[in-house]
Design a protein around this motif. Structure first.
Motif, PDB file in Angstrom:
ATOM      1  N   UNK A  89       0.821  -1.209   0.000  1.00 45.36           N
ATOM      2  CA  UNK A  89       0.000   0.000   0.000  1.00 45.36           C
ATOM      3  C   UNK A  89       0.856   1.259   0.000  1.00 45.36           C
ATOM      4  N   UNK A  90       1.925   1.250   0.803  1.00 43.55           N
ATOM      5  CA  UNK A  90       2.748   2.450   0.968  1.00 43.55           C
ATOM      6  C   UNK A  90       4.217   2.073   0.925  1.00 43.55           C
ATOM      7  N   UNK A 119      -2.519  -8.146  -0.349  1.00 42.81           N
ATOM      8  CA  UNK A 119      -1.265  -8.872  -0.159  1.00 42.81           C
ATOM      9  C   UNK A 119      -0.488  -8.293   1.002  1.00 42.81           C
ATOM     10  N   UNK A 120       0.315  -9.137   1.650  1.00 38.01           N
ATOM     11  CA  UNK A 120       1.160  -8.707   2.755  1.00 38.01           C
ATOM     12  C   UNK A 120       2.572  -8.525   2.249  1.00 38.01           C
ATOM     13  N   UNK A 121       3.264  -7.468   2.714  1.00 35.66           N
ATOM     14  CA  UNK A 121       4.629  -7.221   2.269  1.00 35.66           C
ATOM     15  C   UNK A 121       5.514  -8.406   2.593  1.00 35.66           C
ATOM     16  N   UNK A 122       6.334  -8.790   1.605  1.00 28.69           N
ATOM     17  CA  UNK A 122       7.256  -9.889   1.833  1.00 28.69           C
ATOM     18  C   UNK A 122       8.448  -9.406   2.635  1.00 28.69           C
ATOM     19  N   UNK A 152      -3.788  -0.109  10.438  1.00 28.85           N
ATOM     20  CA  UNK A 152      -2.976  -1.277  10.812  1.00 28.85           C
ATOM     21  C   UNK A 152      -2.992  -2.409   9.797  1.00 28.85           C
ATOM     22  N   UNK A 153      -3.959  -2.418   8.879  1.00 27.37           N
ATOM     23  CA  UNK A 153      -3.991  -3.476   7.864  1.00 27.37           C
ATOM     24  C   UNK A 153      -3.204  -3.109   6.612  1.00 27.37           C
ATOM     25  N   UNK A 154      -2.710  -1.872   6.545  1.00 24.55           N
ATOM     26  CA  UNK A 154      -1.972  -1.437   5.366  1.00 24.55           C
ATOM     27  C   UNK A 154      -0.601  -2.093   5.313  1.00 24.55           C
ATOM     28  N   UNK A 155      -0.193  -2.498   4.120  1.00 29.20           N
ATOM     29  CA  UNK A 155       1.149  -3.044   3.935  1.00 29.20           C
ATOM     30  C   UNK A 155       2.104  -1.905   3.620  1.00 29.20           C
TER      31      UNK A 155
END
Length: 525
Positions: free
Chosen positions: A10-11, A514-517, A32-35
């Motif tokens: 996201x950011x 998606x979650x940041x790797x 808090x849900x932002x990646x």
């Protein structure tokens, strides 16, 4: 070792100094849900990430951390964080920093020979003096909504405390003498006071200094959607459809290039490298790199007169082995006295003394007066597309002149610092010293904020770049006014407004699935 880079978040945040950390913290709290992926060109120095080097007790380890912060060509140096306090060398290298190798002065100009940067997790926040005064009078960008509350939030993030050194040797005496001489006619909130500092007094009496680790806080460190990647150079912001769409980033360990898509990009490098990256990305508003301003700085030192040195030793905090200064006082800026005074009681003289002259802690007082610059659009950064810097980005050329008003301000500051010194004691040197342009390390204005898009600013009051949705800038370069006080608190406050704007957008439109790797902030190395 290998590591993974995220492909979509996201950011993206570029730079891990206090302002980049502030974006990460506010987003972790409010979205808090932002990646979130934060890329830092420099290495990780210590655990927790962003730790201030003053908190590293081992001198050898501290010196190694400072060398690691010195960019493409680190060199050996003294690890004393007060080194060069009163050194007239216009190319003095402060611990943990590195100078522009060239381009810092053009023919016939004053230039900024002292212009310096740091490359490390935590940025300059791992090396700074921690001074966090609030701006006053003409220093304040009053078109920013809710500025007072934003400054308070900046103080929360930085862990500001105005009373950590209240029991330092002779601190009360210093402030009483300064106040008697300087306070008449000043508003209550502009009188001599303890300097608000980003420090914490621990239960055992130790003083610890806030770096980006404090700004990140446990909220960010425990955020599973946040990834910090050190030794990762962002080479450009990707612009697609007229808005920010991500970044291109080079892994400094193996040279592999990555592209990371993002809905929002925050460039929080510093006042030199933030506009450099925008230029390299083809984002070139008319005001980019212009209105560059530094704070002319004058220093002087005195020995306190009429004090009982032994009493000071017995009643003081005993922190002489932890920090170089044992007390810090503040002479605030006013529009009638347009200088900011930082008064430090030192444990060692900044000028040579006789070999057998060993002053008691707190009895040597260093005075630093900072002037507000006469801001000019012609003071600017030029970026050379045909020459590259040590990171492979367009080389920076500085155009900078002191005006007649600046010279008059510096002369007036000499009178003001002498008056303050006379109130305290006996000078250790004949004349105050003018430090080289750039020595303050407080460069501002190069991506300045404005209330309207009229060509004289780069971003709006939320720090979003005019005409480029999703692209935000952060750091001292955003400050649009000529402030004389230390700028970090103000720039962090402005970063809070920008982070809140992004958080509001993400919560209203939904965050990426998606979650940041990669690994978390507390374990990436």
């Amino acid at each position: 070792m290998t590591r993974e880079f995220p492909t979509r978040v996201d950011v993206v945040i570029v730079g891990s100094g206090p302002c980049g950390a502030a974006y990460a913290r506010i987003l972790s709290e409010q979205a808090p849900d932002a990646t979130i992926a934060l890329f830092e060109v420099g290495p990780l120095l210590a655990d927790p990430p962003g730790l201030h080097v003053k908190n590293i007790a081992d001198p050898a380890v501290r010196a190694a951390a400072q060398r690691a912060s010195q960019g493409p060509a680190p060199r050996d140096q003294d690890s004393d964080t007060m080194s060069g306090y009163a050194d007239p060398d216009d190319r003095l290298v402060r611990p943990g920093t590195f100078l522009l190798p060239d381009g810092y002065r053009q023919p016939g100009e004053d230039g900024l020979p002292g212009a310096a940067m740091s490359s490390n997790v935590g940025g300059m926040g791992a090396h700074w003096t921690g001074a966090c005064p609030r701006p006053g009078g003409a220093e304040r960008p009053d078109f920013v909504p809710g500025l007072e509350e934003l400054l308070s939030e900046g103080e929360r993030l930085l862990g500001v405390d105005a009373h950590a050194f209240d029991d330092a040797p002779f601190a009360d005496d210093v402030r009483k003498r300064l106040g008697a001489a300087l306070d008449p006619g000043r508003a209550d909130d502009r009188q001599v006071a303890p300097m608000p500092l980003a420090v914490a007094r621990q239960a055992d009496g130790r003083i610890t200094w806030s770096g980006s680790d404090v700004v990140f806080g446990e909220t960010t460190r425990s955020n599973s959607h946040f990834t910090l990647v050190p030794e990762a150079l962002v080479t450009s912001v990707v612009i697609a459809g007229g808005r920010a769409a991500g970044v291109r980033v080079r892994d400094q360990r193996d040279g592999v290039e990555h592209e990371v898509a993002a809905r929002h990009v925050v460039v929080a490098a510093d006042s030199l490298r933030t506009p450099q990256l925008l230029w390299a990305s083809g984002v070139r508003p008319a005001a980019l790199g212009r209105y560059l301003n530094d704070q002319p700085q004058i220093v002087f030192a005195v020995r306190l007169r009429d004090v009982d040195a032994r009493a000071g030793v017995e009643t003081g905090t005993g922190q002489t082995g932890i920090v170089a200064q044992s007390g810090v006082s503040w002479v605030p800026y006013t529009d009638d006295a347009p200088f900011h005074g930082q008064v430090m009681q030192l444990d060692a003289s900044p000028v040579p003394l006789a070999a057998d002259d060993v002053p008691a802690p707190g009895t040597i007082v260093g005075l630093g007066w900072f002037c507000a610059k006469d801001i000019q659009a012609t003071d600017h950064l030029e970026f050379d597309d045909h020459a590259l810097d040590g990171y492979g980005l367009p080389a920076i050329r500085i155009h900078y002149r002191l005006t007649e008003r600046d010279h008059a301000s510096i002369a007036a500051a000499h009178d003001a610092i002498r008056a303050a010194a006379d109130a305290l004691g006996e000078p250790l040197d004949r004349d105050p010293l003018d430090l080289a342009p750039g020595a303050s390390l407080h460069y501002q204005g190069t991506v300045r904020m404005g209330s309207v898009d009229d060509g004289t600013s780069v971003c709006d009051p939320s720090s979003q770049v005019w005409g480029v949705p999703g692209l935000f800038v952060a750091g001292n370069g955003v400050i649009p006014t000529a402030i004389a006080c230390n700028p970090t608190l103000t720039s962090v406050a402005l970063a809070v407004a920008g982070a809140r704007a992004i958080a509001a957008d993400l919560t209203s439109t939904g965050t990426a699935s998606s979650t940041a790797a990669g690994t978390s902030i507390s374990r990436e190395n």
